[in-house]
Write an enzyme that holds these catalytic residues in place. Sequence first.
Site, mmCIF file in Angstrom:
data_model
loop_
_atom_site.group_PDB
_atom_site.id
_atom_site.type_symbol
_atom_site.label_atom_id
_atom_site.label_comp_id
_atom_site.label_asym_id
_atom_site.label_seq_id
_atom_site.Cartn_x
_atom_site.Cartn_y
_atom_site.Cartn_z
ATOM 1 N N HIS A 149 -3.786 -4.154 2.119
ATOM 2 C CA HIS A 149 -4.443 -4.754 3.161
ATOM 3 C C HIS A 149 -4.815 -3.392 3.878
ATOM 4 O O HIS A 149 -4.702 -2.245 3.539
ATOM 5 C CB HIS A 149 -3.334 -5.470 4.330
ATOM 6 N N LYS A 153 -3.349 -2.825 9.644
ATOM 7 C CA LYS A 153 -2.432 -4.089 9.596
ATOM 8 C C LYS A 153 -0.875 -3.589 10.221
ATOM 9 O O LYS A 153 -0.508 -2.678 9.922
ATOM 10 C CB LYS A 153 -2.172 -4.467 8.250
#
Length: 259
Positions: A149, A153
Site C-alpha cells: 500500500h 496508510k
Amino acid sequence: MTKVLIAGFTGAMGQKAVRLVQASDGYELVAGLAAGITSKDPKDYDLPAGVAIYGDLNEIQTDADIWIDFTLPSAVYANTKFAIEHGIHPVIGTTGLTDDQVSELQGLASAKHLGGLIAPNFGMSAVLLMKFAKEAAKYFPDVEIIEMHHDNKADAPSGTALSTAKLIDEVRPEHEQGNPDETESLSGVRGGDYHGIHIHAVRLPGYVAHEQVLFGGPGEALTIRQDSFDRQSFMTGVKVAMDHVLDLKELVVGLENLL
C-alpha cells in the site's frame, strides 16, 4: 430520495464518495463529518449550501439513511456505533476494527434490527481475490500473503490481507508449515502471523492498494494477485453497498455478501 452522510468527506476516498453520491440518481448528500475542520461552511468544500458540516460526533443532528465511513482506524469504532445507535445504516470502508468490536457492533445492529456493511475492500478485484484464495486454500495449505500500500496508510496489515487470512483459515486443513526450527536473525522478518499464515506489509510511495497470495505445494506454486491503481476503482463497490444496504437485516462483513 435516500439521504447520505459521509464521514471522512475531506479525504481522498471521502472526496470520491462525495462525487459518487452527487452523481447517483435517488441519493442526496445531506451531511459530512471530518475531524479537525476549521470551517462549517459547505461552500468552502464545494458542496451545496444545504449540506451540514460537522467536526465532531457530538455535533451531529441528521436524518441520513446511510452513513458512509472513510475515516481512520482510531475513529471507526465510535463512528459505526454512533451510526447504529442513531438508526443510520453504516457502510464502513475504514479498516482497523477488531474481531471483538465487530461482534459488539453486530449485536447492537441486531438489537436495532438495522442492516449495514463492513467492507475490508470495495474493489471488485480484491473481493474476487479473497474468494479465489479461500477456494485454493483447500488444496494448498502452505500459504503466505503480501500486501502493498501507499506510505500514508495508517494500519498494518491491511484489512483486506487480514480478511484474506481469516477466510483461508476457515477452510485450510490444520497444518504447520515451514521449518519448525526456523530462527529470525532479524526480528519480524517473517512478518505477522495469523494462525500460522504469515502476512507481510509493504508501505511505499507510488503504490495504491495491492495484494498477492502465494500458495506452494510439491513441485508447483500458485499466485493470486490483485492491483488497485486508482481509488476510483473502489466506487463500484461503494455504489453496490449503497444500493443494497437498506435491504440488509444485519451488519454483514464483506462486500461479497451483497453480490
